[in-house]
Write a protein that holds these residues in place. Sequence first.
Motif, PDB file in Angstrom:
ATOM      1  N   ARG A 274      -1.605 -12.888   1.117  1.00 45.34           N
ATOM      2  CA  ARG A 274      -2.146 -13.946   1.990  1.00 45.34           C
ATOM      3  C   ARG A 274      -1.143 -14.315   3.085  1.00 45.34           C
ATOM      4  NH1 ARG A 274      -5.028 -18.129  -2.293  1.00 45.34           N
ATOM      5  NH2 ARG A 274      -6.665 -16.698  -2.973  1.00 45.34           N
TER       6      ARG A 274
ATOM      7  N   GLU B 188      -6.775 -20.596   2.592  1.00 46.76           N
ATOM      8  CA  GLU B 188      -5.863 -19.794   1.761  1.00 46.76           C
ATOM      9  C   GLU B 188      -4.623 -19.368   2.554  1.00 46.76           C
ATOM     10  OE1 GLU B 188      -9.169 -18.595   2.056  1.00 46.76           O
ATOM     11  OE2 GLU B 188      -9.957 -19.385   0.171  1.00 46.76           O
TER      12      GLU B 188
ATOM     13  N   GLU C 239      -2.391 -22.496   3.420  1.00 43.76           N
ATOM     14  CA  GLU C 239      -1.646 -23.008   2.263  1.00 43.76           C
ATOM     15  C   GLU C 239      -0.379 -22.209   1.988  1.00 43.76           C
ATOM     16  OE1 GLU C 239      -4.594 -22.854  -0.855  1.00 43.76           O
ATOM     17  OE2 GLU C 239      -4.999 -25.005  -0.686  1.00 43.76           O
TER      18      GLU C 239
END
Length: 184
Positions: free
Chosen positions: A165, A133, A136
């Motif tokens: 994130r 996560e 990305e």
Amino acid sequence: MCPVLGHLDGRFESADAEAEHRIAVLYQEFGGPLLRHVRKSTGNDLQWAEDVVQETIVRAWRNSARLQWEPSLIWAWLLTVARRIVIDGRRRKSVRPQEVEPPEVDMMSVPDGSERALSAMVVADALRSLSEEHREVIEQTYLRDRTISEAAEILGIPPGTVKSRLYYGIRALRELLRDKGVAG
């Protein structure tokens, strides 16, 4: 009349010998005072001042047949010529770039890109260590130069989640790089 220049009215064997004698006497009589005067004009640059005095005396030698050898007239002539030489020197220096010594070949560094390649390898390795996560969102925003909204649309998550994130992913990446000795 100057005691040294006063005896120059005598006849010499030739005009050249007379001119050479006059110049020798001229330098002996006026060389020191002229050098002191010219040093002020050259910003106290002794080498330049000596060059100016030498060039002034050479010009006096070249023009010795036309000069009036009265001490006050000679002194004024010497000062004028020296001032013009200094002015010409300043003009030459202002139009010509300053000369510099080329650096020694042993001292020159040649960029070879190895540092950048090594850093890229370390960062890529650290990115692989992150969770999927975090990796990305960093790839979408930093490596592909996308906005938060564009990354959210591509990843199919809300923009707030991308921001969160991204924050925690960059924080984890910094820690990994610090552990590897890359970031401070």
